[in-house]
Structures are given as structure tokens and as C-alpha cells.
Design a protein around this motif. Structure first.
Motif, mmCIF file in Angstrom:
data_model
loop_
_atom_site.group_PDB
_atom_site.id
_atom_site.type_symbol
_atom_site.label_atom_id
_atom_site.label_comp_id
_atom_site.label_asym_id
_atom_site.label_seq_id
_atom_site.Cartn_x
_atom_site.Cartn_y
_atom_site.Cartn_z
ATOM 1 N N UNK A 139 0.831 -1.213 0.000
ATOM 2 C CA UNK A 139 0.000 0.000 0.000
ATOM 3 C C UNK A 139 0.859 1.254 0.000
ATOM 4 N N UNK A 140 1.962 1.234 0.753
ATOM 5 C CA UNK A 140 2.883 2.379 0.756
ATOM 6 C C UNK A 140 3.474 2.593 -0.632
ATOM 7 N N UNK A 141 3.879 1.501 -1.276
ATOM 8 C CA UNK A 141 4.408 1.603 -2.631
ATOM 9 C C UNK A 141 3.332 2.109 -3.583
ATOM 10 N N UNK A 142 2.138 1.543 -3.474
ATOM 11 C CA UNK A 142 1.039 1.975 -4.339
ATOM 12 C C UNK A 142 0.747 3.454 -4.188
ATOM 13 N N UNK A 156 -6.921 4.535 -12.962
ATOM 14 C CA UNK A 156 -6.414 3.212 -13.335
ATOM 15 C C UNK A 156 -5.355 2.734 -12.338
ATOM 16 N N UNK A 157 -4.543 3.649 -11.846
ATOM 17 C CA UNK A 157 -3.529 3.289 -10.849
ATOM 18 C C UNK A 157 -4.197 2.844 -9.548
ATOM 19 N N UNK A 158 -5.228 3.563 -9.143
ATOM 20 C CA UNK A 158 -5.974 3.165 -7.934
ATOM 21 C C UNK A 158 -6.622 1.805 -8.115
ATOM 22 N N UNK A 159 -7.142 1.527 -9.314
ATOM 23 C CA UNK A 159 -7.773 0.230 -9.586
ATOM 24 C C UNK A 159 -6.744 -0.901 -9.511
ATOM 25 N N UNK A 160 -5.533 -0.647 -10.011
ATOM 26 C CA UNK A 160 -4.478 -1.667 -9.944
ATOM 27 C C UNK A 160 -4.119 -1.970 -8.496
ATOM 28 N N UNK A 165 -4.685 -5.240 -3.376
ATOM 29 C CA UNK A 165 -5.226 -5.246 -2.013
ATOM 30 C C UNK A 165 -6.240 -6.369 -1.829
ATOM 31 N N UNK A 166 -7.062 -6.591 -2.826
ATOM 32 C CA UNK A 166 -8.058 -7.667 -2.744
ATOM 33 C C UNK A 166 -7.367 -9.025 -2.613
#
Length: 176
Positions: A139-142, A156-160, A165-166
Motif C-alpha cells: 500500500x505504501x508503494x502503491x 487506473x492506478x488506484x484500480x491496480x 489489495x483484494x
């Protein structure tokens, strides 16, 4: 003589410092993601080869530690990176969606499939804690990657990140 020696040492120090310039751009981010992917594959292999027991889990723990280190290094690089262009952001997202996330999903599935063996060895809590740490690090990297993403690619980045996360949530839920 002391003054010349000090001046020489200062010049050597400056030369050494400037020769270790680290790239912090989209190319470095891609390299870091490839390193992470290699570590994810190594973790999957270690988990698939795990046949039980406390000592048998050492390769799994080592692979998890390497993955954690790679994620942390990638996060530092992403945080230090300049913002990336729309095309570069799309390349990063494509790599995550088409290569990294499927390998993470495969690794998570392997970890879930070995749950009874980890439980028998008394390691279920350790596995759950490692998964939680990896999810937090991811999550930190994301977040760092999303902060550097081009504005038109942030959804799109949030969706990736949500897909990854899922995957982690599925594994953590299995170990709770």
C-alpha cells in the motif's frame, strides 16, 4: 602537506559521491517492479516447495524477507522520483495488471493452499503477520506510485492497487 592531503581527500569524496547517482524515474520504477515480481515468483516457489515443519519454512521466510526489502526499496525510489508522464504511467500500470498482480494472486493462492501445513507447524500467525506487513508495504508503494502518476491515469492506478489489495485481503481473511 596536510592541506594538500585534505584537499585531495575532499576531491576523492566528491568524485565518489557524484559517481553513485541513482536514477529515480519511470525506468527505475519499472526495474524495481521487475525485481519485486522476481521476488514474488521466488516466494511462490518457496511456498509451493514447503512440505511442512518449522525448519522447512526457512526458505519461505527468506523469500518473504527479500520481497519485503524490494518493496521498501521501490517505495523509496518511487517517493524520490519525478512525476511520470501519462505514457510512462500506463506502462507501469500495464506491467502491474498483466504481470505483477497475476503473480501476486498466484502467490496468495499458494499461501492459502499451504495453510494447513503452516498451521500444523504453528506458523499460521507468522504467515498472517507477514501477509499484513506485505500488504502495508505494498500500500505504501502503491501510494507513492499513485502520487507520481499522471493525472489522467490516477483512476487506473488506484484500480491496480485495489486489485492487489483484494489479493492480500483474501489471504489475510483465510488466516484469521
Amino acid at each position: 602537506m596536510v592541506g594538500i592531503k585534505s584537499l585531495f581527500l575532499a576531491a576523492v569524496s566528491v568524485t565518489a559521491a557524484t559517481s553513485k547517482v541513482i536514477r529515480r524515474d519511470a525506468a527505475q520504477i519499472q526495474t524495481d517492479l521487475m525485481d519485486i515480481n522476481g521476488d514474488v515468483v521466488a516466494l511462490t516457489n518457496a511456498v509451493n516447495n514447503y512440505s511442512g515443519g518449522l525448519f522447512g519454512a526457512l526458505p519461505v521466510q527468506n523469500a518473504e524477507g527479500n520481497l519485503e526489502d524490494s518493496i521498501e526499496a521501490a517505495t523509496a525510489d518511487a517517493q524520490a522520483s519525478a512525476p511520470v508522464s501519462s505514457a510512462e504511467t500506463q506502462d507501469i500500470i500495464d506491467y502491474i495488471n498483466n504481470t505483477l498482480e497475476p503473480n501476486i494472486d498466484e502467490s496468495i493462492t499458494a499461501i492459502i493452499n499451504k495453510m494447513s501445513q503452516f498451521q500444523s507447524a504453528g506458523l499460521a500467525g507468522t504467515v498472517r503477520d507477514d501477509l499484513t506487513t506485505l500488504q502495508s508495504d505494498t500500500d505504501d508503494l502503491g501510494t507513492a506510485l499513485i502520487n507520481k502518476a499522471a493525472a489522467d491515469k490516477k483512476d487506473a492506478a488506484n484500480a491496480a492497487l485495489a486489485a492487489i489489495d483484494a489479493d492480500f485481503q483474501r489471504a489475510v481473511a483465510a488466516y484469521n
